[in-house]
Design an enzyme around this catalytic site. Structure first.
Site, PDB file in Angstrom:
ATOM      1  N   LEU A  18      42.913  37.293  54.648  1.00 57.76           N
ATOM      2  CA  LEU A  18      43.334  38.546  54.103  1.00 57.76           C
ATOM      3  C   LEU A  18      43.855  39.674  55.223  1.00 57.76           C
ATOM      4  O   LEU A  18      44.949  40.295  55.235  1.00 57.76           O
ATOM      5  CB  LEU A  18      42.412  39.403  53.092  1.00 57.76           C
ATOM      6  N   GLU A 190      54.386  33.305  39.112  1.00 60.39           N
ATOM      7  CA  GLU A 190      54.522  32.913  40.325  1.00 60.39           C
ATOM      8  C   GLU A 190      54.880  31.426  40.283  1.00 60.39           C
ATOM      9  O   GLU A 190      54.664  30.698  39.394  1.00 60.39           O
ATOM     10  CB  GLU A 190      53.223  32.892  41.311  1.00 60.39           C
ATOM     11  N   HIS A 214      45.682  43.678  38.298  1.00 57.51           N
ATOM     12  CA  HIS A 214      46.914  44.428  38.489  1.00 57.51           C
ATOM     13  C   HIS A 214      47.521  44.581  37.397  1.00 57.51           C
ATOM     14  O   HIS A 214      48.326  45.683  37.346  1.00 57.51           O
ATOM     15  CB  HIS A 214      47.562  43.094  39.371  1.00 57.51           C
ATOM     16  N   ARG A 310      58.607  45.282  30.681  1.00 59.67           N
ATOM     17  CA  ARG A 310      59.952  45.410  29.634  1.00 59.67           C
ATOM     18  C   ARG A 310      59.509  45.883  28.469  1.00 59.67           C
ATOM     19  O   ARG A 310      58.503  45.801  27.831  1.00 59.67           O
ATOM     20  CB  ARG A 310      59.993  43.776  29.353  1.00 59.67           C
ATOM     21  N   TYR A 342      66.728  48.789  34.968  1.00 59.09           N
ATOM     22  CA  TYR A 342      67.790  48.759  34.117  1.00 59.09           C
ATOM     23  C   TYR A 342      67.485  48.841  32.616  1.00 59.09           C
ATOM     24  O   TYR A 342      66.276  48.712  32.093  1.00 59.09           O
ATOM     25  CB  TYR A 342      68.898  47.318  34.199  1.00 59.09           C
TER      26      TYR A 342
HETATM   27  C1  BG6 Z   1      46.466  38.662  44.701  1.00 61.17           C
HETATM   28  C2  BG6 Z   1      45.950  37.430  44.030  1.00 61.17           C
HETATM   29  O1  BG6 Z   1      45.424  39.431  44.344  1.00 61.17           O
HETATM   30  O2  BG6 Z   1      47.853  39.059  44.081  1.00 61.17           O
HETATM   31  C3  BG6 Z   1      47.060  36.240  44.116  1.00 61.17           C
HETATM   32  O3  BG6 Z   1      44.778  37.143  44.461  1.00 61.17           O
HETATM   33  C4  BG6 Z   1      48.286  36.557  43.933  1.00 61.17           C
HETATM   34  O4  BG6 Z   1      46.502  35.109  43.434  1.00 61.17           O
HETATM   35  C5  BG6 Z   1      48.693  37.778  44.481  1.00 61.17           C
HETATM   36  O5  BG6 Z   1      49.325  35.394  44.537  1.00 61.17           O
HETATM   37  C6  BG6 Z   1      50.164  38.290  43.986  1.00 61.17           C
HETATM   38  O6  BG6 Z   1      50.561  39.442  44.853  1.00 61.17           O
HETATM   39  P1  BG6 Z   1      52.014  39.912  45.081  1.00 61.17           P
HETATM   40  O7  BG6 Z   1      52.157  41.151  45.600  1.00 61.17           O
HETATM   41  O8  BG6 Z   1      52.609  38.696  45.872  1.00 61.17           O
HETATM   42  O9  BG6 Z   1      52.506  39.898  43.538  1.00 61.17           O
END
Ligand code: BG6
Length: 448
Positions: A18, A190, A214, A310, A342
């Site tokens: 990190l 991802e 998130h 969205r 958009y």
């Molecule tokens: C982290 C996760 O918090 O966020 C990861 O542990 C993930 O698994 C990452 O890849 C994604 O972050 P970003 O900013 O690339 O969307």
């Protein structure tokens, strides 16, 4: 330093991933932009000192304190205040002991003011109980105003934009509710798998890694009421209310997936039940959102790398153009890559005929703000910690409310009562997730 007095930033876990990938680059960029002033690169590097020691013995922390104090004596300006920022780029299991050591050995001792703050990263616990335990352990040592819980999504440009868009535009204010909005999707994709993070990931899974923090933070900003002001407590008060209004998750509104090949990772057990994909509908029981599904979707090893919000609006009542065929209005914010927002609208098809076509009002940041560098989330958040602004950090009650929502579901996955469906790497995830989306009322338009 940019303010008077002396600032020491201590990165604990300096040799870890990190720190290497996020913390040091963010610090260096801040330095380059002049937020953390220094004459040149060599001066910046000279400002850095490395100390090694173990996390659970006083010896190392006493040495660290001595080094910080020497630095403070050498650098202190007339007002003499000393600011100490401890960034814990460490596994959460050592947070309590490290916090204890900081409290014991390394607090700011200046009579002339200043502060000591600590910055911690997720995962803050594994469920409600462990998170509360961690919060209490740290809370016994530091006040809430000293603790900065990072969720780096709160440092992203488009996430920070949400408040402005919602509350500074008359256009959105009357539309942002159950009368006009049919459904909301918050999606993280991802296009790569766990890439050597098998040990960590298998213990946590996609819900704890992405959704519970998130995506849920983004949901709060999409759904919350207007705060009294931009004061960090006012904003977080509103976020907590949204979280507390989320109804228990229903089994039939969850689709879990695991990509084919996930268990090939040497650190993943052969029978792992850990999801690498999840699509979950959250329902907010309040006057604004009753009946509007919020679909939170996150997945690894999918066909693309993208995160967006969205918002799909309802059909026009009494439509005279047969617009339904073209699709509904949508407001989309692309968080990454290539920040954009958009609005999908029906317009007259240019030409002689009176027919409609769906088109877009498009604000693409690259084109509109050409040459403007968008700062990395960690840069902003680090600067906020130095300035003492907690607006973009997670408060303890927010964290508790977030775990409240997901803990029952997580426990059932942990004991194998709910199982992920296998999906191909490079796909859209399990087909069942698309079905869930349609059941939630989403009407697909071309290009999505
Ligand atoms: C982290 C996760 O918090 O966020 C990861 O542990 C993930 O698994 C990452 O890849 C994604 O972050 P970003 O900013 O690339 O969307």
């Amino acid at each position: 330093v940019s303010e008077t007095g002396c600032l020491s930033i201590v990165v604990l876990g300096a040799s870890g991933d990190l720190a290497k990938k996020k913390t040091f680059p963010a610090l260096f960029n801040l330095y380059r932009q002049g937020s953390v002033k220094a004459e040149d690169v060599s001066e910046f590097l000279q400002l850095m000192k490395y100390t090694s020691g173990s996390y659970d013995t006083e010896e190392g922390f006493r040495l660290l304190d001595k080094q910080i104090s020497e630095h403070e004596e050498a650098k202190s300006s007339a007002d003499g205040s000393c600011r100490r920022l401890f960034y814990l780029a460490l596994p959460p299991s050592v947070y309590p002991v490290v916090c204890k050591m900081i409290k014991l050995c390394c607090m700011n001792k200046s009579d002339l003011g200043g502060w000591t703050r600590i910055v911690v990263e997720k995962p803050f616990g594994k469920d409600l109980e462990s998170a509360e335990k961690l919060s209490s352990q740290i809370g016994e040592l530091f006040g809430e105003h000293q603790i900065y819980r990072i969720d780096h999504y709160l440092g992203k440009e488009m996430v920070q934009n949400l408040l402005v868009l919602r509350f500074a535009n008359r256009l959105f204010v009357p539309l942002w509710n159950r009368d006009n909005i049919d459904n909301v999707q918050i999606v993280f994709r991802e296009d790569f798998g766990i890439e050597g993070r098998g040990g960590y990931f298998d213990e946590y899974g996609i819900i704890r890694d992405i959704v519970q923090n998130h995506l849920l933070q983004v949901l709060c900003l999409v759904a919350m009421e207007k705060p009294v002001s931009l004061d960090s407590e006012h904003i977080r008060d509103e976020k907590v209310k949204v979280l507390q209004s989320v109804e228990p998750i229903k089994d039939e509104e969850v689709v879990l997936g695991q990509y084919h090949g996930y268990r090939d990772d040497s650190k993943v057990p052969d029978h792992s039940n850990t999801p690498t994909f999840a699509s979950i509908i959250l329902r907010i029981h309040n006057e604004r959102w009753e009946g509007v599904p919020f679909i939170l979707k996150a997945g690894k090893a999918l066909s693309s790398k993208k995160a967006d919000i969205r918002v799909q609006f309802k059909d026009v009542p009494g439509d005279i153009f047969n617009c339904e065929k073209q699709g509904r209005n949508e407001f989309v914010m692309r968080l990454q890559p290539s920040e954009a927002m958009y609005m999908k609208l029906a317009v007259k098809q240019p030409g002689l005929e009176m027919s409609t076509v769906q088109s877009e009002l498009d604000l693409s940041y690259k084109q509109r703000y050409h040459g403007v560098t968008i700062p990395d989330a960690y840069e902003r958040l680090l600067l906020d910690t130095i300035h003492g602004d907690q607006q973009h950090f997670v408060r303890r009650d927010e964290l508790k409310a977030a775990w409240d929502i997901f803990t029952p579901l997580l426990h059932r996955i942990d004991i194998g009562e709910l199982k992920p469906i296998s999906y191909q790497q490079g796909s859209r995830g399990p087909a069942e997730a698309d079905e869930l989306l349609l059941r939630a009322g989403y009407i697909r338009t071309h290009g999505y």
